[in-house]
Design an enzyme around this catalytic site. Structure first.
Site, mmCIF file in Angstrom:
data_model
loop_
_atom_site.group_PDB
_atom_site.id
_atom_site.type_symbol
_atom_site.label_atom_id
_atom_site.label_comp_id
_atom_site.label_asym_id
_atom_site.label_seq_id
_atom_site.Cartn_x
_atom_site.Cartn_y
_atom_site.Cartn_z
ATOM 1 N N GLU A 94 -5.927 -6.346 -0.833
ATOM 2 C CA GLU A 94 -6.664 -5.961 -2.049
ATOM 3 C C GLU A 94 -7.684 -7.004 -2.451
ATOM 4 O O GLU A 94 -8.807 -6.671 -2.844
ATOM 5 C CB GLU A 94 -5.696 -5.706 -3.207
ATOM 6 C CG GLU A 94 -4.967 -4.372 -3.152
ATOM 7 C CD GLU A 94 -3.808 -4.361 -2.183
ATOM 8 O OE1 GLU A 94 -3.529 -5.412 -1.567
ATOM 9 O OE2 GLU A 94 -3.168 -3.310 -2.031
ATOM 10 N N HIS A 143 6.285 -1.429 -9.711
ATOM 11 C CA HIS A 143 5.421 -0.284 -9.435
ATOM 12 C C HIS A 143 5.180 0.600 -10.652
ATOM 13 O O HIS A 143 4.789 1.754 -10.504
ATOM 14 C CB HIS A 143 6.036 0.595 -8.336
ATOM 15 C CG HIS A 143 5.972 0.006 -6.969
ATOM 16 N ND1 HIS A 143 6.760 -1.041 -6.577
ATOM 17 C CD2 HIS A 143 5.219 0.324 -5.898
ATOM 18 C CE1 HIS A 143 6.499 -1.337 -5.311
ATOM 19 N NE2 HIS A 143 5.566 -0.531 -4.875
HETATM 20 C C1 LIG Z 1 -0.137 -5.508 -2.225
HETATM 21 C C2 LIG Z 1 0.341 -4.126 -1.901
HETATM 22 N N1 LIG Z 1 -0.547 -3.194 -1.500
HETATM 23 C C3 LIG Z 1 -0.163 -1.949 -1.170
HETATM 24 C C4 LIG Z 1 1.159 -1.578 -1.262
HETATM 25 C C5 LIG Z 1 1.605 -0.168 -0.877
HETATM 26 N N2 LIG Z 1 2.443 -0.236 0.353
HETATM 27 C C6 LIG Z 1 3.793 -0.210 0.280
HETATM 28 S S1 LIG Z 1 4.487 -0.425 1.790
HETATM 29 C C7 LIG Z 1 2.998 -0.544 2.562
HETATM 30 C C8 LIG Z 1 2.941 -0.761 4.054
HETATM 31 C C9 LIG Z 1 3.592 -2.035 4.475
HETATM 32 O O1 LIG Z 1 3.629 -2.105 5.883
HETATM 33 P P1 LIG Z 1 4.480 -3.201 6.646
HETATM 34 O O2 LIG Z 1 4.241 -4.538 6.033
HETATM 35 O O3 LIG Z 1 4.186 -3.070 8.094
HETATM 36 O O4 LIG Z 1 6.008 -2.853 6.342
HETATM 37 P P2 LIG Z 1 6.795 -1.538 6.806
HETATM 38 O O5 LIG Z 1 6.669 -0.542 5.686
HETATM 39 O O6 LIG Z 1 6.180 -1.050 8.089
HETATM 40 O O7 LIG Z 1 8.215 -1.964 6.980
HETATM 41 C C10 LIG Z 1 1.972 -0.422 1.638
HETATM 42 C C11 LIG Z 1 0.515 -0.461 1.967
HETATM 43 C C12 LIG Z 1 2.068 -2.553 -1.729
HETATM 44 N N3 LIG Z 1 3.388 -2.259 -1.898
HETATM 45 N N4 LIG Z 1 1.636 -3.812 -2.021
#
Ligand SMILES: Cc1ncc(C[n+]2csc(CCOP(=O)(O)OP(=O)(O)O)c2C)c(N)n1
Ligand SMILES: Cc1ncc(C[n+]2csc(CCOP(=O)(O)OP(=O)(O)O)c2C)c(N)n1
Ligand SMILES: [Mg+2]
Ligand SMILES: [Mg+2]
Lengths: 338, 324, 338, 324
Positions: free
Chosen positions: D60, D129
C-alpha cells in the site's frame, strides 16, 4: 502436540505421529469450513489445507519454550502446539470459552502459555513483532530460546518485512536476533501469483539483501521441512543470528472460505499439487514401511474425527461472551479509572 | 524543589526508570552515538550500553513493531520518534498492533511501551515536519495519550507511562525542551486522566494542553490585567480525557475557550467542546470557542507560519468574545 | 545549467564547465550557510558540499525532458537544471519570489518546467513517487523520457524504498518503468553510519532482490559518475527497465546546518575525504591539461561569487508572501467553494 | 431512472470515466485477474488491459505513492485499497505527499487521484479489519473526503472525484455494495461540499453519512410513526463539510442528533456537533446528542460486535431523549 524427534532421527513412529497430526489439521479445517457454511463461524476463515507439512515439520524442530508468530492463516500452529481443539473451535465460533474469549476469532488465535503469540491480520505486520520478540529472548544473557515467524509469499512485498528483516540482520551481527523466518510460499497472495507480485521469484534469495542465510525446500513433505528447519534452528539457537527458509507449498482451498470464484488458477494446477499431498505421501511411505494399513488408516481417521466432533460439540455448547466483556481487555485491570 | 529543563526532566526520569528496572530499554534513530536529535537521551548509550540503547535505521514501521514484540515478551521499550511526523510511516504498528493486541488476544498479552518525541510545529520546518497529531492517535482505544506541558509533568507522566501496562503516545514539543520549571524530586508520578487547574478565575474556563498551555497562561495574565479572570485547565492526558475537571470549572464560569495547536477540522478541540456541551449545556452563557491552528499545511515562510498558529493575541481575542 | 556532453566524449571544455558548476554549487551552499547563521534562512538546511560530483555527473547524462525526484538535500539539482539562483535563494529566504512562493523552503524545492518534481522531507517517501512517475512516462506508447530518483544511503532502510523498488522491478519486466536510482552513499544518515544501519554495506547489491541491475561507482569524480550513469541511462531509455547506481561520496558539513556536534565521526575522516574533493581533483586535471591556471581559477571564482551575491541580493530585496497566500495552493482554484 | 446496485454504480462510473479519459487508470490488489475483492472492478482488466488495470503486490505504501507520482505526471489514478484498514500502512503517502505537494510546491503541481475502498466494519472481521477512519483523514487539508451512502451518490461523487484535481479519500462500505437504488443516467455528478436533506421533519435534525444513513432513515421512519418528524441530513462529503445545510435545518428544528459509525473519542461527530454549536448556540432547545460506535477495538463475537455498533434502536432512543 506435534511429536518431537528423539536423537534427531525421523523414525517410523515419529512419522506415524506426524501423519496423525496432518490428518487432524486437515479434518479440523474441513470441519471449520462446514461450520462456516452453516453460519456457525463468521468473518474471514483462512484454511491451511495443503500446507500441513510445513507446520508439522517446522514445529517438530522447536522446543516448547520457543515462541511463534504467524498470519491470520493460523489454526494449524496452535493445534500442533497442543492447544485444546475445543477452545480453538470455540474461538472460531466466537464463544466465551474460546482461547481469546471469542474476541479474536479465526485470524487472531493466541496461546501465550504455549508460546504462540498470535495470528495477525495485516499482511507483514507481525514480522517486526517476531524480530523484536527474538531480541527480547537474547536480552537477558544466556538465553537460548528462539522465535519463529511464519509468513506468506505475499508478505515479502511489504515494507514491514523489509524494515524488520534489515533490523534482524543488524541485530544478528551481535548475536541478538534468534529468529527463524519460515516463508510458506503457497504460490499466491489471494489471487495474485508470485511472479506477478515479486520481481524475483526465488523468495529465499531476498534474504541475501539483509545478510540472512537462507534456503528453499519442498514444503509438501514434513520430513524434508523438519530436516532443513532443524539444521536452521540449531544454527540460530547457537549463534543468535536470523535464518530463513522458503517452503514451496500450496493452498488447496480458496484464499478465504467466503471466496467462491478462483479465476486466477486452473483446476488442473490444484490437481497437480494434490498429487504431492503431504498426507498421501507420508501415508504411502508408512505403508511401505509396514507401519500403516487400511485398518490403521481408518482407525486414525476415526480417532481424529472424534476429536474434531468433540471440539464442535464443546464450541456449540459454549456460551457467548458476557456483554460486559465488550469493555474488558482494552487496558489492564485498573490501568484506566472509568 | 529543583529547577530543571523539560529535557532534563525527561532524561532524569529515563535514567531513574532504567536504573530501577532492567527491562526498560530505548530504541530510536540517533538516540545513542548522536545523543538524540534533541539530546534527551544524551549520554545514555555510555551509561547503559548498546543492548539497552539501540540506534536504529530509518525504519519507524520496523522498530516500532519490534518494540511491540519486545513488550509482548516482557520488556518495556521506550521508543523515540525523531518527530511525531515520522510516526505516520509507523502508524499501522501503533494502531493495528500496539493498541489492539491485548483485546484480540483476550487479555493474554499486553504491550507496555512508550513512544515519545516532539509533536507539532517547530520553526519553519514546513508542511511535512509541522504536524500535531493528538486527535489522530487519541481516537484509538487501547492507546494512552499524554502531552506534558511542564518539566514536572514531563517527569511525572513519563514515569507513569513507563511503569504502566499500556502503549503510550507521549507527545513532547521541540519548543519545550529548553523550558525550565520546578520538578518534585523522588518518585514523582502523575497518574493519567487527571487534568490540572493551573490558574483560578471566575469569568471563563480556558482548556488546553502541551505547548499551547504557555500561550494560554500568558493570555490569561494579560486578561487579568483588564479584570477578566480565567480558570486555566491543562488536560495533561488526552486519553484518558478528564472532562470531569473541565466540566466542574465550566459550571462555575459558564464560559469556555479551547485552545489547540492542530487545525480545527476533526482536531482535538472538537472532542473537548463536544464533551463540555454534553456535560454543561444548561450552564453555558456563551458559545464555547475554539482557538486552533489554521486549516492549512504548514507553510515555510515565517510570516505565513506565524499567521497559521495560535498565539496569545488570538486567545485573548477569543476570550473577550466569549465574556462580552 | 550543467553542460551536456557532445558525442559522448568528456572533453576538456566540458570538464571545465563541470568545474564551474561544482564551484558554483559549493559557493551557493557556503552562502546559504552564512545566510542561515545570520537568521535569513530558517528551519532545516541540508548542504550538498562534498557530493557535487554526483549531481553534476548524473545530470550531465540526462535530457532536458527527463524528470527528477530527490530528498530534502536538494539545492544542487535545481541549480544544475538551470533554475535561476535568485529564485532558489529566495525560496530559502521564504520570499514570495521563491520557486515555491516561499511555501516549501530548502527541503521542498520544485521546478516542474525543468523536470524537477521536488525535494521531500520524509526519508524514502519520494521513491514511490519516482517509480510512479516513471510508469507515467511510458504510459503513452513511444515515450522515451525517464525518471531519476536521487536517494540517500539511509533511505534504503525504509519500507517505502522496498515496496517501490519491487514495483519498479515488476513494471520493468514489461518495459514500463524507466527509473534510474542514484544512491548517494555519503556514509551516514544523520549520525548513523552505513554499517550500523544496513545489514549489508554494498548498498547497490540490495537491488538484486528486485531484479534491478546495479553498480557501485566513485562519487567524487564527475567524469566517472557521468560515464557510469550515461551507460545506465542509455540502457533504461532503451529498455524501460530500472537501473541503480551507488555513488560513494561524502558529506562535509553537519547533517543539517543547525547541528553543531558531530560525535559520530572523526575530523580526520572528513580530512581524508576532502583529499578526494571533486573540485580539487577536476581542477588538478584541468591544470594538467593546460585548461586552467591561477588566473582562470580566480576568474571563475569571482564570476560564481557574483552570481551567488546577486541571488542573495534578489532574495533579500524580495517581499514576503502576501498573507492571503496562506490559504492558496491547498486546492486548485475553484476546486473547493469557500 | 434505472435501478442499480451501489457496486454497479461505481463500476459503471469507472467505465464511463475510463472511456472518456485515457489518463484514468486503476491500481490495487487483486483488482484485475481477480476482479476486485468486492467485484467493483470485475471485467475491467479484459476491457482496458494490464497497462490501465494494474494488479499490485501487497504494498500500500508503495502503490499509493506510485499513484501520487503518476498523478503528478498528469495521469488520474484511481486506487483501490482492499479495505481502508490497510490504508494505515500507506497513510504517510496520503498525508505527507498527496495532501501537501500542491502546497509546498507553491502550486506548481497537483495530485489528482482517488483512493477508494470499503470503510468501517463488516461482519465479524474483528479489530484489525473493522475501522472507520473518516476523522483521521478528514483532519488533513489538501485532501477531500467523500462517503456516499446511495448508488446515486456513489456514481455522482466518484465522477466528481475522478474529474477533480485533488486527492480524494473515497469511503465506501462493504455492506452497501449490494444495496440497490435509482441512479440518474448520463453525466450525473455530485459536487463536493453539498449535504443532502433526504427527509423532512420539524422536530429534530439527524445528521449522518455513509452506511449509517440507512439506519438513521429507518429510525426516522419508526419515530414518524409516533409523530416525531425528523430532518435527515446526509453529509455526503466530510471535507469539505457542508455545515450550512446542517445549521439551516437545526435553526428550524432546535434539536440535533449526530450519528457516526466511529467511536466517539475524536471521531467525526465531535466536529459536527461543535460546528452546530458554533452556528446555532441560541437555536438549540436541547443538547446535541452523539450516537457513536463503542469506544473499543471491534470484537469478533457477533453478540459483542452488535453491542459495539450503532443501530436503529439506539438512534430512536437518542432522538426521544432530545425531543423529550
Ligand atoms: C497490508 C494488507 N493489505 C492487504 C490485505 C488483504 N489480504 C489479506 S490476505 C492477503 C494475501 C496474503 O498473501 P500471503 O502473504 O501469500 O499469505 P497467504 O494468504 O497465501 O497464506 C491480502 C492481500 C491485508 N490483510 N493487509
Ligand atoms: C521517515 C523519516 N524518519 C526520520 C527522519 C529524520 N531524518 C531526516 S534526514 C535523516 C537521515 C537520512 O539519511 P540519508 O538517507 O543517508 O540522506 P542524507 O541526509 O545522508 O543525504 C533522518 C533520519 C525523516 N526525515 N523521515
Ligand atoms: Mg501465499
Ligand atoms: Mg546519507
Amino acid at each position: 502436540m506435534v511429536k518431537k524427534v528423539e536423537h534427531q532421527r525421523v523414525d517410523t513412529g515419529t512419522l506415524l505421529e506426524w501423519y496423525r497430526s496432518m490428518v487432524f489439521v486437515r479434518r479440523f479445517e474441513e470441519q471449520a469450513e462446514r461450520s462456516f457454511r452453516r453460519g456457525k463461524i463468521g468473518g474471514y476463515l483462512h484454511l491451511y489445507s495443503g500446507q500441513e507439512a510445513v507446520a508439522v515439520g517446522a514445529l517438530a524442530a522447536l522446543r516448547d519454550d520457543d515462541v511463534l508468530f504467524a498470519s491470520y492463516r493460523d489454526h494449524a500452529y496452535v493445534l500442533l502446539r497442543g492447544t485444546d481443539p475445543g477452545v480453538v473451535m470455540a474461538e472460531l465460533y466466537g464463544k466465551a470459552t474460546g482461547v481469546c474469549k471469542g474476541k479474536g476469532g479465526s485470524m487472531h488465535l493466541f496461546d501465550v502459555p504455549r508460546g504462540f503469540y498470535g495470528g495477525y491480520g495485516v499482511v507483514g505486520g507481525h514480522v517486526p513483532l517476531a524480530v523484536g520478540a527474538a531480541y527480547a529472548l537474547r536480552y537477558e544473557d544466556g538465553g537460548d530460546r528462539l522465535c519463529v515467524c511464519f509468513l506468506g509469499d505475499g508478505a515479502l512485498n511489504t515494507g514491514a518485512f523489509h524494515e524488520a528483516a534489515n533490523l534482524a540482520g543488524l541485530w544478528g551481527h551481535e548475536g541478538l536476533c534468534p529468529v527463524v523466518f519460515v516463508i510458506e510460499n503457497n504460490q499466491y497472495g489471494m489471487g495474485t501469483s508470485v511472479p506477478r507480485s515479486s520481481a524475483v521469484t526465488v523468495l529465499a534469495s531476498r534474504f541475501g539483501a539483509y545478510d540472512i542465510p537462507n534456503e528453499q525446500c519442498d514444503g509438501m513433505d514434513p520430513a524434508v521441512v523438519y530436516e532443513v528447519v532443524r539444521r536452521g534452528v540449531d544454527e540460530v539457537r547457537r549463534t543468535g543470528r536470523p535464518w530463513a527458509v522458503e517452503a514451496l507449498t500450496y493452498r488447496y482451498a480458496a484464499h478465504g472460505a467466503a471466496d467462491l470464484l478462483q479465476p486466477y488458477r486452473e483446476k488442473s494446477e490444484i490437481e497437480e499439487w494434490r498429487e504431492r499431498d503431504p498426507i498421501i505421501r507420508v501415508e504411502r511411505r508408512l505403508r511401505e514401511a509396514g507401519a500403516l494399513d487400511d485398518a490403521k488408516v481408518d482407525e486414525i481417521g476415526a480417532e481424529v474425527d472424534r476429536t474434531v466432533e468433540e471440539a464442535v460439540t464443546f464450541a456449540d455448547a459454549s456460551p457467548e461472551p458476557a456483554p460486559d466483556e465488550l469493555f474488558t481487555d482494552i487496558y489492564a485491570d485498573g490501568e484506566v479509572r472509568p | 524543589m529543583p529547577e530543571l529543563t523539560y529535557r532534563d526532566a525527561l532524561k532524569g526520569t529515563l535514567i531513574e526508570e532504567m536504573d530501577r528496572d532492567p527491562r526498560v530499554l530505548l530504541l530510536g534513530e540517533d538516540i545513542g552515538v548522536y545523543g538524540g536529535t534533541f539530546l534527551v537521551t544524551d549520554g545514555l548509550l555510555t551509561r547503559y550500553g548498546r543492548k539497552r540503547v539501540i540506534d536504529t535505521p530509518i525504519s519507524e514501521l520496523g522498530f516500532i513493531g519490534c518494540g511491540v514484540g519486545m513488550a509482548m515478551l516482557g520488556l518495556r521499550p521506550v521508543i523515540e520518534v525523531m518527530t511525531w511526523n515520522f510516526s505516520l510511516v509507523g502508524a499501522d504498528q501503533i494502531i493495528q498492533n500496539a493498541a489492539k493486541i491485548r483485546y484480540f488476544s483476550g487479555g493474554q498479552v499486553g504491550v507496555p511501551m512508550v513512544i515519545r518525541g516532539p509533536n507539532g510545529a517547530g520553526v519553519q520546518l514546513s508542511a511535512q515536519h509541522s504536524q500535531a497529531l493528538e486527535s489522530l492517535y487519541g481516537h484509538f482505544p487501547g492507546l494512552l495519550v499524554a502531552a506534558p506541558a511542564t518539566p514536572a509533568d514531563a517527569r511525572g507522566l513519563l514515569r507513569a507511562a513507563i511503569r504502566g501496562s499500556a502503549p503510550v503516545i507521549f507527545l513532547e514539543s521541540a519548543s519545550l525542551y529548553g523550558v525550565r520549571g520546578e520538578v518534585p524530586a523522588g518518585e514523582h508520578l502523575v497518574p493519567f486522566g487527571c487534568a490540572a487547574k493551573v490558574r483560578e478565575g471566575r469569568d471563563a474556563t480556558l482548556v488546553t494542553h502541551g505547548r499551547m498551555l504557555h500561550l494560554t497562561l500568558a493570555a490569561a495574565t494579560r486578561l487579568a490585567a483588564d479584570g477578566v479572570e480565567c480558570d486555566v485547565i491543562d488536560l495533561r492526558t488526552l486519553r484518558p480525557l478528564d472532562m470531569a475537571t473541565v466540566a466542574d470549572s465550566v459550571r462555575g464560569t459558564h464560559r469556555a475557550v479551547v485552545v489547540e495547536e492542530q487545525g480545527a477540522m476533526f482536531g482535538v478541540a472538537a472532542e473537548i467542546v463536544t464533551g463540555i456541551y454534553e456535560r454543561c449545556f444548561d450552564d453555558l452563557d456563551a458559545p464555547v470557542v475554539r482557538v486552533s491552528g489554521a486549516d492549512v499545511p504548514m507553510p515555510y515562510a515565517r510570516n505565513l507560519e506565524l499567521l497559521a498558529q495560535p498565539n496569545e493575541a488570538k486567545i485573548v481575542e477569543a476570550v473577550r468574545r466569549t465574556v462580552a
